[in-house]
Motif scaffolding. Structure first.
Motif, PDB file in Angstrom:
ATOM      1  N   VAL A 227      23.104 -19.453   5.874  1.00 28.52           N
ATOM      2  CA  VAL A 227      22.448 -18.888   4.689  1.00 28.52           C
ATOM      3  C   VAL A 227      21.197 -19.679   4.324  1.00 28.52           C
ATOM      4  O   VAL A 227      20.154 -19.097   4.024  1.00 28.52           O
ATOM      5  CB  VAL A 227      23.428 -18.844   3.500  1.00 28.52           C
ATOM      6  CG1 VAL A 227      22.715 -18.367   2.231  1.00 28.52           C
ATOM      7  CG2 VAL A 227      24.607 -17.944   3.831  1.00 28.52           C
ATOM      8  N   SER A 231      18.562 -18.053   7.528  1.00 34.29           N
ATOM      9  CA  SER A 231      18.114 -16.863   6.783  1.00 34.29           C
ATOM     10  C   SER A 231      16.814 -17.084   6.023  1.00 34.29           C
ATOM     11  O   SER A 231      16.336 -16.155   5.352  1.00 34.29           O
ATOM     12  CB  SER A 231      19.203 -16.434   5.793  1.00 34.29           C
ATOM     13  OG  SER A 231      20.444 -16.296   6.425  1.00 34.29           O
ATOM     14  N   TYR A 234      13.886 -14.523   6.161  1.00 33.57           N
ATOM     15  CA  TYR A 234      14.131 -13.241   5.485  1.00 33.57           C
ATOM     16  C   TYR A 234      13.997 -13.391   3.970  1.00 33.57           C
ATOM     17  O   TYR A 234      13.402 -12.528   3.311  1.00 33.57           O
ATOM     18  CB  TYR A 234      15.523 -12.710   5.853  1.00 33.57           C
ATOM     19  CG  TYR A 234      15.665 -12.410   7.330  1.00 33.57           C
ATOM     20  CD1 TYR A 234      15.088 -11.271   7.889  1.00 33.57           C
ATOM     21  CD2 TYR A 234      16.346 -13.272   8.179  1.00 33.57           C
ATOM     22  CE1 TYR A 234      15.196 -10.992   9.241  1.00 33.57           C
ATOM     23  CE2 TYR A 234      16.464 -13.009   9.537  1.00 33.57           C
ATOM     24  CZ  TYR A 234      15.885 -11.871  10.060  1.00 33.57           C
ATOM     25  OH  TYR A 234      15.997 -11.609  11.401  1.00 33.57           O
ATOM     26  N   ASP A 250      12.288  -6.773   4.845  1.00 39.13           N
ATOM     27  CA  ASP A 250      13.215  -7.894   4.727  1.00 39.13           C
ATOM     28  C   ASP A 250      13.964  -7.907   3.394  1.00 39.13           C
ATOM     29  O   ASP A 250      14.915  -8.671   3.233  1.00 39.13           O
ATOM     30  CB  ASP A 250      12.461  -9.219   4.904  1.00 39.13           C
ATOM     31  CG  ASP A 250      11.977  -9.402   6.327  1.00 39.13           C
ATOM     32  OD1 ASP A 250      12.706  -8.982   7.245  1.00 39.13           O
ATOM     33  OD2 ASP A 250      10.881  -9.948   6.520  1.00 39.13           O
ATOM     34  N   ALA A 254      17.753  -9.306   3.091  1.00 32.06           N
ATOM     35  CA  ALA A 254      18.040 -10.465   2.228  1.00 32.06           C
ATOM     36  C   ALA A 254      19.141 -10.144   1.227  1.00 32.06           C
ATOM     37  O   ALA A 254      20.038 -10.969   0.982  1.00 32.06           O
ATOM     38  CB  ALA A 254      16.768 -10.894   1.503  1.00 32.06           C
ATOM     39  N   ILE A 257      22.509 -10.189   3.048  1.00 32.35           N
ATOM     40  CA  ILE A 257      22.977 -11.550   3.351  1.00 32.35           C
ATOM     41  C   ILE A 257      23.563 -12.196   2.099  1.00 32.35           C
ATOM     42  O   ILE A 257      24.657 -12.791   2.138  1.00 32.35           O
ATOM     43  CB  ILE A 257      21.804 -12.396   3.906  1.00 32.35           C
ATOM     44  CG1 ILE A 257      21.392 -11.884   5.278  1.00 32.35           C
ATOM     45  CG2 ILE A 257      22.211 -13.872   3.995  1.00 32.35           C
ATOM     46  CD1 ILE A 257      20.094 -12.482   5.798  1.00 32.35           C
ATOM     47  N   LEU A 284      23.464 -12.699  11.292  1.00 29.24           N
ATOM     48  CA  LEU A 284      22.265 -13.515  11.506  1.00 29.24           C
ATOM     49  C   LEU A 284      22.009 -13.771  12.973  1.00 29.24           C
ATOM     50  O   LEU A 284      20.855 -13.785  13.429  1.00 29.24           O
ATOM     51  CB  LEU A 284      22.392 -14.839  10.756  1.00 29.24           C
ATOM     52  CG  LEU A 284      21.726 -14.878   9.377  1.00 29.24           C
ATOM     53  CD1 LEU A 284      20.223 -14.608   9.490  1.00 29.24           C
ATOM     54  CD2 LEU A 284      22.329 -13.846   8.434  1.00 29.24           C
TER      55      LEU A 284
END
Length: 805
Positions: A227, A231, A234, A250, A254, A257, A284
């Motif tokens: 995360v 990530s 993103y 994105d 996002a 996630i 991911l």
């Protein structure tokens, strides 16, 4: 009290760079700055009305503390070092390309492209964000290279200057950060899967509850790098998009996630279940892997554009005492080359013969020839205006630089930009629609079956992706460029394919376009020329690339050494004026040579009149030979396009031409370059989308005025940046196929769009049902993009193979 004061200072952030004002705090204009450098840059921006810079991003500047340049860049005043670094200089204007490692965001681009407002003497600056480069044009009398570099450094963008050989191609370094993120995601994903095996096989009652809780918390910790590291791109992209009031692709990723992580964390904390950390890790991993595949696809596309779509520009090189045409790619440092009137100089060279008048308009935009003498350096991209010159190549040929000059013309580039704007708009509204569908799906399942809420919400956000839409157009058009290039039809950019598809009228030039440059019967009408006069004429036409000049040169071919010209001028649309051995010689139209007493000479065919010292001597009569397959080509074109012929010659061959063109085709003669342009513009005012085909010399202004200009050439050394495409004359018979294929490309793009929409409709249908897990959605998303790219590319190549090209 002092502690409180120091804490207050430490909490203050610099308005320019955003760093804490730890050591000192300068207040200026009701704003805090950490150093004099940051304050100075703010002051410069304010004085030049450029404080919008700070609205693009909060604290966008670079920290400038303790930057005192003194004589640090004094070495840039050295002429030899300048010669190594400069792409071009004519003594008045220079161009330099610098690598700026500090470029990091849109505000950097904005500031660097507004340098001309900050520093007098800088004409323009263009940023290549992906390469972190800036190309700067500056006036030598107002600012030096050293001052340019110091200006960049004072703004926080100190260039990285290497004095090693700049021509050496460096292999692009792999994206290590992306590889590292893929590796971290794979490690965490794999271990989370291992720790979740008991949950997969339903061992709820057969193993200790403490171990289950322990493994769940291990999964939490393994998900943190996913995360907060994997990530980040993103999140950053989504944040910047929202900050600039733009919803990019994105944003839903996002949100998905964050939703997965928060929901999973809540389940573990309150012991509701093991969470969805395996889905998060898989998401991911597959997203980043898909990103890598797409990046590789773009690299492949870039390679094709950079190397395979270049026109094979040629030049005359001295071999065994003779000048022979060779591709410029074969030139080596030290080769001796000959450049004729109106030809492009392909590499930085040294002039070894006489004087040269170099037109650098393709580089500088100004068509004022620069006088060069023997021993002077001449930069690539210049065009010789006058008699042929001999040069020694001093720098490796960069065909990419020549193509960059070709692309420099901004007249029709907007089409490509509009295309990208349309794609961005599609992505924007598509993303808004996806967010709405995911919210509705979540609300529905919250009411019907709460166990499906998370799957439905996140799967919709992940599986629906407009990437396939954005990739369909550039990959299709680039594949078309590759097909055209294989058959010696070279387009300036992908926008040209779109322009071709919308053409409604074709206008042809005659000489050198639909006629052979080196074929046809030729004779001289008038008092016979003596041997010396023949040598004078031959010496003049050898310096011209015009098709009629080349025919006369072939007719007068001799092994005797030709005399040198002391003056040479080629008047577009009229002919040649030269001084040789003290004699003034004029060749070309009857008006140029004042041929009042020409009588009926040359009226039946194309003719080149000759006058020596003001005395009319006669004319070379040329019976043109029309290109093979011209009649069948015109017959195929007439059903699709309106046709016209506009020529600078007289109407002597009008009757012959009527046999090739349809009965009502306009055949317009005695047109100089400006009249040709006017004819094109009149057709445009009537609502026609016009493509002009000419030889690139007398037709340059008409080619530029047309919606799509095609330079047809027998001699690939006669390169003109005025056109949108260059067509080898041997492929003229395929002109209708090229236009038809451009329309086919449009259909392929529409088909790719349809496939992408169908994929998204099916994918979203499964996603809203709550039956599609985020991991499967993450696998399908990059696969959709790759499948659309594969469809577009293979369709173009397959159709090209099927049609025989």
């Amino acid at each position: 009290m002092s502690n409180q004061s120091s804490n207050t200072i430490a909490e203050q952030q610099c308005y320019h760079c955003g760093n804490p004002c730890e050591e000192e705090r300068l207040q200026y204009d009701d704003k805090d700055f950490c150093c004099k450098g940051c304050q100075m840059v703010y002051d410069i921006l304010k004085e030049n009305d450029l404080c919008d810079y700070y609205e693009l991003e909060q604290s966008p500047g670079i920290n400038l503390k303790n930057r005192d340049f003194a004589d640090r860049f004094s070495y840039l005043d050295n002429a030899e070092i300048q010669e190594k670094l400069l792409d071009f200089t004519d003594g008045r204007m220079s161009r330099v390309r610098l690598f700026l490692p500090a470029i990091h965001c849109s505000s950097c681009i904005w500031l660097l492209e507004n340098l001309y407002k900050l520093k007098e003497g800088i004409r323009q600056s263009r940023v290549n964000f992906s390469k972190k480069q800036v190309l700067i044009e500056f006036l030598n009398e107002s600012i030096s290279l050293r001052e340019v570099v110091e200006t960049l450094a004072s703004l926080g963008y100190e260039p990285h200057i290497s004095l090693e050989e700049n021509d050496q191609k460096k292999k692009p370094s792999p994206n290590r950060t992306l590889f590292l993120k893929i590796g971290v995601a794979a490690f965490c994903f794999g271990n989370i899967m291992l720790l979740s095996f008991p949950e997969y096989f339903g061992f709820d009652g057969g193993w200790d509850d403490e171990y289950r809780r322990f493994f769940s918390w291990l999964n939490v910790f393994l998900s943190l790098p996913i995360v907060f590291y994997c990530s980040t791109d993103y999140f950053l992209s989504a944040y910047k998009g929202i900050k600039h009031r733009y919803i990019n692709i994105d944003v839903p990723i996002a949100i998905g996630i964050v939703t997965l992580f928060v929901r999973s964390l809540v389940e573990v904390v309150f012991d509701f279940g093991p969470g969805y950390f395996d889905s998060l890790g898989g998401l991911l991993f597959f997203l980043l892997t898909g990103k890598w595949f797409q990046a590789k696809s773009y690299e492949s596309l870039s390679f094709d554009r950079d190397y395979k779509s270049y026109f094979p520009l040629a030049i005359h090189r001295k071999e065994a005492g003779e000048m022979k045409p060779v591709p410029v790619a074969n030139l080596q440092v030290g080769d001796e080359i000959m450049v004729r009137n109106q030809e492009i100089i392909p590499a930085d060279s040294i002039l070894v013969s006489g004087e040269a008048n170099i037109d650098y308009s393709f580089v500088t935009g100004e068509a004022v020839p620069v006088l060069k003498k023997s021993g002077d350096k001449i930069y690539a991209g210049g065009r010789q205006v006058g008699p042929s010159i001999d040069l020694i190549v001093k720098k490796k040929v960069s065909q990419s630089y020549l193509t960059q000059l070709w692309n420099q013309d901004g007249g029709k580039v907007a089409t490509e930009q509009d295309q990208h704007s349309m794609i961005n708009q599609i992505s924007k509204y598509f993303t808004i629609l996806v967010l709405a569908i995911s919210a509705i799906a979540a609300a529905y399942w919250a009411w019907e079956d709460s166990s499906r809420v998370l799957n439905a919400f996140t799967a919709v956000l992940i599986v629906a992706c407009p990437c396939a839409l954005t990739l369909a157009t550039p990959f299709t058009l680039s594949a078309v460029l590759g097909v055209f290039g294989k058959h010696h039809f070279y387009l300036k950019n992908t926008a040209g394919v779109e322009l071709m598809a919308g053409i409604s009228q074709l206008i042809f030039d005659k000489t050198g376009t639909i006629t052979y440059a080196g074929k046809g019967k030729i004779s001289f009408e008038g008092a016979p020329l003596n041997p010396a006069e023949k040598l004078w004429v031959n010496a003049i036409v050898k310096n011209s690339t015009h098709p009629l000049s080349r025919k006369v040169a072939d007719y007068l071919e001799t092994d005797v050494k030709l005399p040198l010209l002391t003056q040479f001028e080629e008047v577009p649309g009229k002919g040649l004026i030269a001084q040789v051995e003290g004699r003034e010689i004029r060749m070309g139209s009857a008006a140029l040579v004042s041929a009042e007493n020409a009588g009926s000479r040359g009226v039946q065919f194309s003719s080149v009149h000759l006058a020596i010292d003001g005395l009319y001597r006669g004319c070379f009569v040329i019976q043109n030979q029309y290109r093979d397959g011209l009649k069948s080509l015109i017959d195929r074109l007439k059903s699709t396009f309106k046709l016209a012929l506009v020529s600078g010659d007289n109407n002597a061959e009008a009757q012959n031409l009527q046999a090739y063109f349809p009965e009502n085709t306009p055949l317009v003669f005695n047109q100089n370059p400006d009249k040709k342009r006017t004819y094109v513009m009149l057709r445009q005012e009537e609502g026609e989308k016009v493509a002009m085909l000419g030889d690139g010399l007398n037709d340059a202004v008409a080619l530029q005025a047309a919606d799509f200009g095609i330079a047809v050439t027998d001699d690939i050394s006669a390169f003109t940046p005025a056109c949108d495409a260059i067509l080898d004359s041997s492929q003229l018979h395929r002109l209708d196929e090229f236009f038809a294929f451009s329309q086919t490309a449009r259909k392929i793009i529409i088909s790719a769009f349809a496939i992408s929409f169908c994929y998204n409709i099916v994918g979203i249908s499964f996603a809203v049902s709550g039956l599609l897990t985020p991991v499967i959605a993450a696998i399908l998303m990059p696969l959709s993009s790759i499948s659309v790219v594969a469809f577009a590319t293979l369709s173009v190549k397959g159709l090209a193979w099927r049609k025989g090209y």
